[in-house]
Design an enzyme around this catalytic site. Structure first.
Site, PDB file in Angstrom:
ATOM      1  CG  ASN A   1      -2.046  -1.154   0.838  1.00 17.73           C
ATOM      2  OD1 ASN A   1      -2.181  -1.590  -0.219  1.00 17.73           O
ATOM      3  ND2 ASN A   1      -2.888  -1.213   2.142  1.00 17.73           N
TER       4      ASN A   1
ATOM      5  NE  ARG B   1      -5.134  -6.822  -6.282  1.00 15.89           N
ATOM      6  CZ  ARG B   1      -6.203  -6.162  -5.530  1.00 15.89           C
ATOM      7  NH1 ARG B   1      -7.105  -6.654  -5.181  1.00 15.89           N
ATOM      8  NH2 ARG B   1      -5.729  -5.086  -4.795  1.00 15.89           N
TER       9      ARG B   1
HETATM   10  C1  EPZ Z   1      -6.786   1.830   1.347  1.00 12.03           C
HETATM   11  O1  EPZ Z   1      -7.911   1.667   0.680  1.00 12.03           O
HETATM   12  C2  EPZ Z   1      -6.160   0.406   1.435  1.00 12.03           C
HETATM   13  N1  EPZ Z   1      -5.891   0.053   0.092  1.00 12.03           N
HETATM   14  C3  EPZ Z   1      -7.069  -0.757   1.906  1.00 12.03           C
HETATM   15  O2  EPZ Z   1      -6.149  -1.800   1.799  1.00 12.03           O
HETATM   16  C4  EPZ Z   1      -7.286  -0.378   3.172  1.00 12.03           C
HETATM   17  O3  EPZ Z   1      -8.279  -1.286   3.683  1.00 12.03           O
HETATM   18  C5  EPZ Z   1      -7.978   0.854   3.552  1.00 12.03           C
HETATM   19  O4  EPZ Z   1      -6.823   2.024   2.624  1.00 12.03           O
HETATM   20  C6  EPZ Z   1      -8.074   1.505   4.947  1.00 12.03           C
HETATM   21  O5  EPZ Z   1      -6.818   1.341   5.648  1.00 12.03           O
HETATM   22  C7  EPZ Z   1      -4.829   0.745  -0.580  1.00 12.03           C
HETATM   23  O6  EPZ Z   1      -4.154   1.448   0.032  1.00 12.03           O
HETATM   24  C8  EPZ Z   1      -4.411   0.527  -2.015  1.00 12.03           C
HETATM   25  P1  EPZ Z   1     -10.003   4.497   2.481  1.00 12.03           P
HETATM   26  P2  EPZ Z   1      -8.949   2.901   0.311  1.00 12.03           P
HETATM   27  O7  EPZ Z   1     -10.119   5.646   1.336  1.00 12.03           O
HETATM   28  O8  EPZ Z   1      -7.890   4.112   0.186  1.00 12.03           O
HETATM   29  C9  EPZ Z   1     -14.461   5.485   2.703  1.00 12.03           C
HETATM   30  C10 EPZ Z   1      -5.803  -4.162   1.191  1.00 12.03           C
HETATM   31  O9  EPZ Z   1      -6.274  -5.132   1.807  1.00 12.03           O
HETATM   32  N2  EPZ Z   1     -14.377   6.240   1.469  1.00 12.03           N
HETATM   33  O10 EPZ Z   1      -9.294   4.707   3.784  1.00 12.03           O
HETATM   34  O11 EPZ Z   1      -9.688   2.530  -0.781  1.00 12.03           O
HETATM   35  C11 EPZ Z   1     -14.508   3.965   2.190  1.00 12.03           C
HETATM   36  O12 EPZ Z   1     -15.779   3.594   1.688  1.00 12.03           O
HETATM   37  C12 EPZ Z   1      -6.662  -2.916   1.022  1.00 12.03           C
HETATM   38  O13 EPZ Z   1      -4.563  -3.867   1.199  1.00 12.03           O
HETATM   39  C13 EPZ Z   1     -15.494   7.354   1.068  1.00 12.03           C
HETATM   40  O14 EPZ Z   1     -16.675   7.197   1.470  1.00 12.03           O
HETATM   41  O15 EPZ Z   1      -9.670   3.203   1.705  1.00 12.03           O
HETATM   42  C14 EPZ Z   1     -14.179   3.478   3.584  1.00 12.03           C
HETATM   43  O16 EPZ Z   1     -15.296   3.007   4.202  1.00 12.03           O
HETATM   44  C15 EPZ Z   1      -8.296  -3.348   1.045  1.00 12.03           C
HETATM   45  N3  EPZ Z   1     -15.088   8.114  -0.009  1.00 12.03           N
HETATM   46  C16 EPZ Z   1     -13.457   4.205   4.152  1.00 12.03           C
HETATM   47  O17 EPZ Z   1     -13.748   5.565   3.644  1.00 12.03           O
HETATM   48  C17 EPZ Z   1     -13.833   8.282  -0.318  1.00 12.03           C
HETATM   49  O18 EPZ Z   1     -13.697   9.000  -1.478  1.00 12.03           O
HETATM   50  C18 EPZ Z   1     -11.986   4.167   4.228  1.00 12.03           C
HETATM   51  O19 EPZ Z   1     -11.564   4.107   3.039  1.00 12.03           O
HETATM   52  C19 EPZ Z   1     -13.006   7.383  -0.084  1.00 12.03           C
HETATM   53  C20 EPZ Z   1     -13.222   6.634   1.095  1.00 12.03           C
END
Ligand code: EPZ
Length: 429
Positions: free
Chosen positions: A23, A400
């Protein structure tokens, strides 16, 4: 079909070197597009997401080559395209980081909307809201999102407060703001180790980012970024996955090439369950002296318990004495792996975002399916401790995010192999 075959019941002993953080690579490799120069990035994990990210970089005009098994060199001086090709972008959730970098450097970016996946809808409204605050216009047409700044100008620094803690939007706006005109302040920012790593990378190339690791990050835009060298942090979640593996299977392993401070949020509940964990400078010694007791876990943004370790801890909870409770607060649908564990004999009940586990004396090997990356890791962990043989399909999800998981586990004494199902051929009929 390719699958993992695991015969459980073998304790794990030995040492495992942890790879670079998936990540961190997810945002730093697209960040290479910001740089009008040549960069050398090391400790890059050889995982499918990285290979796809490099394919997207090259499709945009970057020249990328592997210098060794974990170092790449990238030249992004000649970037002809502003569009991430849909057939590439849709294959990876994190392709949205190409929007922040193309927009930051060229004032224009087009990329496929990241599709939802089994853990949740994964919207990018916070990313788009941030770009708009910096003076960009965006439109979604069909599967593509198109973002641009009028008359090809630069983005303007802005103050942005996220509606929730979002790792992706925090990183994407850091990328977009690095070359903006003026100062950008990100409030309610995420503070995961890979956020700090991204700031370290940007500053090594001449950016001016401060506050990473806190909930307020300040990015002072600079005219351009120069080439240089940088090494990614080790993968907190890969390390945690091996810690969970020895918690389930038993034994004693040494994790090397890690940053112990990043693992405190994972070590704490494991110690509470009964694991022995001792920290070295860049290593951990992890062992299971006896039966584990149940645990209550609630996933939270860093420095809370990481959601990306939640399924793996669920697998451990299947064997822990008594009751364990896991509450998933980040993703709306990240408990589906429990249905596959139940096929192995686990005693789990799920209600909305809460899973309740009651430890059982043993699980039994079965044919199960990896529903996503970390769900697959949970099945590997359960299979290592189960009686008999488990076959895990859909291992593409697992590969992945983990480099050579079978090789690393086999080196620790696990009986695990990557098998290909004999395909029926015409002449067989
Ligand atoms: C990152 O995803 C990671 N992926 C995820 O890891 C990880 O679970 C997540 O952060 C939380 O730590 C990468 O870094 C590639 P978020 P990301 O934006 O960025 C909501 C793994 O297993 N949200 O922190 O997509 C969202 O729905 C993967 O390695 C919005 O609503 O996660 C969630 O409920 C899985 N609108 C929360 O925020 C937005 O525009 C956190 O999402 C963005 C997010």
């Amino acid at each position: 079909m390719v699958y993992y075959k695991i015969r459980g019941g073998r304790k794990l002993y030995g040492e495992v070197k942890i790879s670079g953080a998936k990540n961190a690579a997810a945002s730093i490799l697209p960040g290479l597009l910001l740089i009008n120069g040549i960069c050398r990035i090391c400790n890059v994990p050889q995982i499918e997401d990285v290979h796809l990210t490099i394919e997207i970089l090259e499709s945009l005009g970057a020249k990328v080559r592997w210098l060794s098994s974990d170092c790449i060199e990238a030249d992004c001086r000649e970037i002809g395209s502003r569009t991430v090709l849909p057939h590439l972008g849709v294959r990876m959730r994190a392709s949205h980081f190409f929007i922040g970098t193309l927009l930051g450097r060229f004032g224009e970016a087009n990329a496929p909307l990241p599709g939802g996946c089994v853990i949740g809808t994964r919207p990018i409204d916070q990313h788009l809201k941030g770009f708009a605050a910096m003076g960009a216009d965006y439109a979604v047409d069909g599967e593509m999102v198109r973002v641009s700044v009028k008359n090809g100008q630069r983005l303007k620094g802005a103050e942005i407060c996220f509606d929730m803690v979002t790792v992706g939007a925090t990183m994407n706006l850091m990328l977009a703001a690095a070359l903006a005109d003026g100062v950008t302040v990100l409030k309610n920012a995420a503070s995961e180790p890979h956020i700090v790593d991204l700031a370290g990378f940007l500053n090594a190339m001449g950016a001016d980012v401060s506050g990473a690791g806190t909930d307020e990050i300040i990015i002072k835009g600079v005219p351009s970024l120069h080439g240089g060298s940088y090494s990614l942090i080790p993968d907190q979640i890969e390390a945690g996955t091996f810690m969970a593996a020895v918690a389930a299977a038993g034994g004693r392993i040494r994790l090397s090439g890690i940053i112990p401070a990043h693992l405190k949020c994972i070590s704490a509940p494991l110690r509470h369950m009964g694991m022995e964990i001792t920290e070295g400078e860049d290593s951990l010694m992890v062992s299971r002296p006896g039966e584990l007791s149940g645990i209550d876990i609630v996933t939270r943004p860093y420095p809370g318990f990481p959601t990306d370790m939640q399924p793996q801890m669920g697998a451990v909870a299947c064997f822990a004495r008594g009751k364990s409770t896991i509450v998933e607060t980040i993703w709306e649908d990240r408990l589906r792996y429990t249905s596959e564990l139940r096929r192995m004999g686990a005693d789990i009940t799920v209600h909305e975002r809460t899973a309740i586990f009651h430890g059982v004396p043993h699980l039994t090997g079965a044919s199960v399916e990896a529903l996503d990356l970390r769900a697959g890791a949970a099945l590997v962990i359960a299979a290592l401790a189960a009686d008999g043989v488990t076959q895990i399909s859909n291992i593409g999800f697992i590969e992945r995010g983990y480099h050579d998981l079978t090789g690393k586990l086999a080196a620790l004494g696990a009986e695990i192999s990557r098998e290909a199902e004999e395909r029926d051929t015409e002449e067989d009929h």
